[in-house]
Motif scaffolding. Sequence first.
Motif, PDB file in Angstrom:
ATOM      1  N   ARG A 183       0.874  -1.185   0.000  1.00 49.25           N
ATOM      2  CA  ARG A 183       0.000   0.000   0.000  1.00 49.25           C
ATOM      3  C   ARG A 183       0.907   1.228   0.000  1.00 49.25           C
ATOM      4  N   TYR A 184       1.498   1.487  -1.144  1.00 47.35           N
ATOM      5  CA  TYR A 184       2.586   2.467  -1.202  1.00 47.35           C
ATOM      6  C   TYR A 184       2.136   3.917  -1.009  1.00 47.35           C
ATOM      7  N   PRO A 185       0.972   4.351  -1.506  1.00 45.33           N
ATOM      8  CA  PRO A 185       0.575   5.754  -1.240  1.00 45.33           C
ATOM      9  C   PRO A 185       0.444   6.037   0.258  1.00 45.33           C
ATOM     10  N   GLU A 186      -0.251   5.122   0.986  1.00 42.72           N
ATOM     11  CA  GLU A 186      -0.378   5.317   2.428  1.00 42.72           C
ATOM     12  C   GLU A 186       0.984   5.267   3.114  1.00 42.72           C
ATOM     13  N   ALA A 187       1.830   4.356   2.634  1.00 39.83           N
ATOM     14  CA  ALA A 187       3.164   4.229   3.228  1.00 39.83           C
ATOM     15  C   ALA A 187       3.937   5.535   3.075  1.00 39.83           C
ATOM     16  N   ARG A 188       3.893   6.119   1.874  1.00 36.25           N
ATOM     17  CA  ARG A 188       4.638   7.361   1.645  1.00 36.25           C
ATOM     18  C   ARG A 188       4.093   8.493   2.526  1.00 36.25           C
ATOM     19  N   THR A 189       2.781   8.586   2.662  1.00 35.85           N
ATOM     20  CA  THR A 189       2.188   9.663   3.474  1.00 35.85           C
ATOM     21  C   THR A 189       2.696   9.607   4.911  1.00 35.85           C
ATOM     22  N   HIS A 190       2.675   8.424   5.493  1.00 32.90           N
ATOM     23  CA  HIS A 190       3.112   8.291   6.885  1.00 32.90           C
ATOM     24  C   HIS A 190       4.609   8.545   7.027  1.00 32.90           C
ATOM     25  N   CYS A 191       5.405   8.021   6.119  1.00 29.36           N
ATOM     26  CA  CYS A 191       6.858   8.199   6.238  1.00 29.36           C
ATOM     27  C   CYS A 191       7.255   9.664   6.017  1.00 29.36           C
ATOM     28  N   GLU A 192       6.576  10.347   5.114  1.00 26.03           N
ATOM     29  CA  GLU A 192       6.896  11.775   4.911  1.00 26.03           C
ATOM     30  C   GLU A 192       6.505  12.591   6.142  1.00 26.03           C
ATOM     31  N   GLN A 193       5.401  12.221   6.793  1.00 24.75           N
ATOM     32  CA  GLN A 193       5.028  12.897   8.036  1.00 24.75           C
ATOM     33  C   GLN A 193       6.076  12.641   9.122  1.00 24.75           C
ATOM     34  N   ALA A 194       6.562  11.403   9.208  1.00 22.96           N
ATOM     35  CA  ALA A 194       7.614  11.078  10.171  1.00 22.96           C
ATOM     36  C   ALA A 194       8.851  11.921   9.907  1.00 22.96           C
ATOM     37  N   LEU A 195       9.203  12.073   8.629  1.00 25.05           N
ATOM     38  CA  LEU A 195      10.402  12.840   8.279  1.00 25.05           C
ATOM     39  C   LEU A 195      10.250  14.301   8.699  1.00 25.05           C
ATOM     40  N   ARG A 196       9.072  14.861   8.495  1.00 24.95           N
ATOM     41  CA  ARG A 196       8.849  16.256   8.906  1.00 24.95           C
ATOM     42  C   ARG A 196       8.993  16.408  10.421  1.00 24.95           C
ATOM     43  N   LEU A 197       8.441  15.475  11.170  1.00 25.46           N
ATOM     44  CA  LEU A 197       8.524  15.556  12.624  1.00 25.46           C
ATOM     45  C   LEU A 197       9.970  15.416  13.108  1.00 25.46           C
ATOM     46  N   TYR A 198      10.719  14.510  12.484  1.00 23.70           N
ATOM     47  CA  TYR A 198      12.127  14.358  12.869  1.00 23.70           C
ATOM     48  C   TYR A 198      12.893  15.650  12.576  1.00 23.70           C
ATOM     49  N   GLN A 199      12.638  16.239  11.414  1.00 26.46           N
ATOM     50  CA  GLN A 199      13.368  17.447  11.039  1.00 26.46           C
ATOM     51  C   GLN A 199      13.052  18.607  11.970  1.00 26.46           C
ATOM     52  N   GLU A 200      11.846  18.626  12.511  1.00 25.64           N
ATOM     53  CA  GLU A 200      11.437  19.738  13.376  1.00 25.64           C
ATOM     54  C   GLU A 200      11.788  19.517  14.845  1.00 25.64           C
ATOM     55  N   HIS A 201      11.839  18.255  15.277  1.00 24.18           N
ATOM     56  CA  HIS A 201      11.910  18.012  16.722  1.00 24.18           C
ATOM     57  C   HIS A 201      13.034  17.063  17.156  1.00 24.18           C
ATOM     58  N   ALA A 202      13.869  16.595  16.240  1.00 30.58           N
ATOM     59  CA  ALA A 202      14.894  15.618  16.632  1.00 30.58           C
ATOM     60  C   ALA A 202      16.173  15.894  15.861  1.00 30.58           C
ATOM     61  N   SER A 203      17.164  15.043  16.052  1.00 27.14           N
ATOM     62  CA  SER A 203      18.431  15.195  15.335  1.00 27.14           C
ATOM     63  C   SER A 203      18.314  14.555  13.959  1.00 27.14           C
ATOM     64  N   PRO A 204      19.140  14.971  13.016  1.00 27.38           N
ATOM     65  CA  PRO A 204      19.053  14.398  11.658  1.00 27.38           C
ATOM     66  C   PRO A 204      19.230  12.884  11.653  1.00 27.38           C
ATOM     67  N   ALA A 205      20.109  12.366  12.509  1.00 27.53           N
ATOM     68  CA  ALA A 205      20.377  10.924  12.495  1.00 27.53           C
ATOM     69  C   ALA A 205      19.141  10.111  12.847  1.00 27.53           C
ATOM     70  N   ASP A 206      18.201  10.695  13.613  1.00 26.71           N
ATOM     71  CA  ASP A 206      16.992   9.960  13.989  1.00 26.71           C
ATOM     72  C   ASP A 206      16.125   9.615  12.784  1.00 26.71           C
ATOM     73  N   ALA A 207      16.321  10.333  11.676  1.00 25.01           N
ATOM     74  CA  ALA A 207      15.486  10.127  10.498  1.00 25.01           C
ATOM     75  C   ALA A 207      16.026   9.049   9.571  1.00 25.01           C
ATOM     76  N   ALA A 208      17.126   8.398   9.925  1.00 27.63           N
ATOM     77  CA  ALA A 208      17.774   7.469   9.000  1.00 27.63           C
ATOM     78  C   ALA A 208      16.832   6.350   8.559  1.00 27.63           C
ATOM     79  N   SER A 209      16.144   5.716   9.507  1.00 28.14           N
ATOM     80  CA  SER A 209      15.263   4.601   9.146  1.00 28.14           C
ATOM     81  C   SER A 209      14.116   5.047   8.258  1.00 28.14           C
ATOM     82  N   THR A 210      13.607   6.261   8.494  1.00 26.82           N
ATOM     83  CA  THR A 210      12.519   6.770   7.657  1.00 26.82           C
ATOM     84  C   THR A 210      13.005   7.021   6.233  1.00 26.82           C
ATOM     85  N   LEU A 211      14.201   7.548   6.081  1.00 28.66           N
ATOM     86  CA  LEU A 211      14.756   7.758   4.745  1.00 28.66           C
ATOM     87  C   LEU A 211      14.911   6.417   4.022  1.00 28.66           C
ATOM     88  N   ASP A 212      15.347   5.395   4.744  1.00 28.77           N
ATOM     89  CA  ASP A 212      15.467   4.072   4.126  1.00 28.77           C
ATOM     90  C   ASP A 212      14.085   3.559   3.705  1.00 28.77           C
TER      91      ASP A 212
END
Length: 927
Positions: free
Chosen positions: A815-844
């Motif tokens: 279910r790739y559209p839903e998957a992309r929506t959630h992962c992009e939201q995760a990436l935004r939250l990491y960029q705003e509230h955490a260190s860049p390294a925390d986003a590694a798994s989401t980028l993968d």
Amino acid sequence: MATARFVVLGDIEVTEDDQPLSIGHMRQRGVLAVLLADANHTVSVDQLADRIWGDRPPRRLQSTLYSYLSRLRRALIRLEKTGVRIDKEPGGYRLTVDPAAVDLHRFRDLVARARATEDREQAADLLARALGQWQGEAFAGLDTPWFNALRTTLARERLAAELDHNDLALQQGRHGELLAELTARAEAHPLDERLAGQLMLALHGAGRAADALGHYQRVREQLADELGVDPGTPLRELHQRILTDDPELGLPRPPGGPASPTVPVPRQLPLSPGVFTGRGDELDQLTKALGETVVISAIGGSGGVGKTWLAVRWAHENTHRFPDGQLYVNLRGFDPTAEPMPVSTAVRGFLDALGVDADGIPPHLDGQTALYRSLVAERRMLVVLDNARDADQVRPLLPGSPACTVLITSRSRLTALVATHGARPLPLDVLDRVAAHQLLTSHLGMPRVAAEPEAVSALLDHCAGLPLALGIVAARAATHPDFPLATLAAELSEATDRLDALYAGDLTANLRTVFAASHHALTPQAATLFVLLGLAPGPDISLAAAASLAAVPVPHARTLLAELEGAHLVRQDRPDRYHVHDLIRLYACEVAHQQLGEDVEPALDRLVDFHLHSAYAANRLLDGPHTPFMVQPEAPPPGCAPQTPADFAAALQWFDDEHACLLAVQSLALATGRLRQVWQLAWTLISYHQGGYHLTEYLAVWRTALTAAEQHGETPAPKALAHWRYGHARSLTGDHSEALDHLGHALVLAERTGDIAGQAHICRTLGRVWEQSGDDERALEHAVRALGLYQRLDNPFWQANQHNAVGWMHAKIARYPEARTHCEQALRLYQEHASPADAASTLDSLGYIAHHCGQLPEALGYFEQALPLFRERSDSSNEADTLANLAETHHALGHATAAREAWQQALTLYESQNRRTQAEWVRNRLR
């Protein structure tokens, strides 16, 4: 008489007088191969099933296996006159056979003999004969994870033997005839530095120095491009000597040297005893037993007789015989204040010393011991197993290779090892009168001993030949060089208490008298610290922990410990870490309870809270402020001064140093009713245990925590925490059914109390367990529920983690559209509230999604962003997975060279992590 021969280094075959016997189809041959690999050892039915069928056993496993074994017995009946037979035993099946009849064991024996001899011509002949055993790929035609892993191990052993043989041939000046073979080998193994050095030497010896230098440059560039490292020191030095045309250019090591400049060479021996007298016959016997397992046991089972000193002294005198390293572990078999060391802990320590990446350590003990034996199989090593409890504690730690020598010390005679493993017993009695006199003279000097023969005779009577007692008495006398020895002898004669003979032994030495004399000679504060140390569990104690135990500042504690060290009552094996002999600790513990009375409990409070608060501070550095179910320890009591590590690296080192003590302190807390500290200590170890893959200990501390939580009463929060983490631990060891039971119980408790955060964490873990069980739909259901709960909390970091988890589960079921929506939201939250390294798994995850949506250039971008972040966090496990994903995307784009490079890097990491399934998959992609 008929001659039987078994072949596994090629097609599986059995011959009688060079005539082949019919041994059935390939699966049946596999059963024979498993028994041959463990010849003369019992193989359990479970092991046979796993090795033959992997994760796809037949429906009627028992009957199928029995039929194969019955047919093999009938096929081999003609060989019974040669001693070959298959027997059913209580633990499984055993194939009895002369090891010399099996090509695998002949190969290993010949290699070991080559590495043991000083005669180079003989070594070359033995290696040539060893390599001649090979007729093709080992276990040809057999394809299961176990056979594939063993095949890889044997290929490495074969390569190591070939390299040893090359060394000898180069030393004999056979440069030209080796060139073709070395060139082909170097092309097949372009990153093997030892092989590169051999080719460079052959080229140089054949008058092609320019080609040798050119090969070095190619290897250097490949190492830099593919691994990001420079050549090791040996290869760099060889390059320099060729560059300067050194007329005395050295050759590679002879057989027996370390197998590779990149292989760690452990040097774990403790300090050699400073004063050592006598035991000449025993030292000679140890030398004669090289290559065997030797059990050093004490007559009558007494402690303090000098078993460890003998083993360590001989080991230090013979380190040159073990160029591949020396492993040492204190198994604490007779520690009066703690349980014997679990086998899993000892094996894990050896794997760490041998350089195994934490991600590459198998979760189960069988896998860990198999990996350990594989790593030492080719190496001339010494393994010292000190203070063993019994044979069961020792067996998993015995190498499978005759190249290793094993020394075991124990108060038990370990007769089972003598019977089943051919161990050579070496009983150790107390010193005779002459040797005891020599030892005392070595400590005190001849003039002082000669001046008071009667006093010396009395001291020898009190010590009864026990080296531990002699050392303590000598230390007592040395602290007062002007006092007559008669004064000390009189003190010992006046004391009436005696330390009871231990373990029904024959020793009647008056140990209490000896210990009491040293104790009473201490300054008051040092004497108090000494008896308090008897209360401390664990193999040793840090300076800071001792200071809190005694409620004194660290500098003052150091001064007091120096006084104890001078009296031979403690030993400082490493800077600021102190060990108390178990007999001395037993005495100190007795005195503590007799003399300190009500002061014992406050001291234990300080000790437990020191470890709890220090571990809490260290865990904050490892896991940051976001650890779920965060505990809040109460303020430490007066006199307790916990440590706070400076940074991430210091915190990790603190846990490494204190791990065994933390486990012991948790057990002490449970035994003494400090229930709150039990689960809080378990909580502080979550990140360390998971990050370092200490799964056995992770499971154990949460089992203990669950016991404490159940005893605590009706308070639900500790029970929810303990069931949650114990369930998670169960899932990591593959017990998904029990994991789900405990997680379900934890969720009910969290719902009962309205704990939204607790419910979210537990649902997140339930999602992971269902994913591990193969039910992706139920995993997604729990992941979505967890996300809804997290969104009710003010913690963007937790929300980001769970958006990524939900996105990943959508991706797994396409279910790739839903998957992309959630992962992009995760990436935004990491960029705003955490260190860049925390986003590694989401980028993968986003790279995986893009790849499967056909957006290949975008996928490349995500993977290339994730890789440096994983490397920054030293997360080699996820780095390997991302490299494999990157390679697939390059391959899909037609980037053949880039794909191959990424796969090769992933393979290197998978092999170092012992992730066999992933490594084999990548090897198939590289073919």
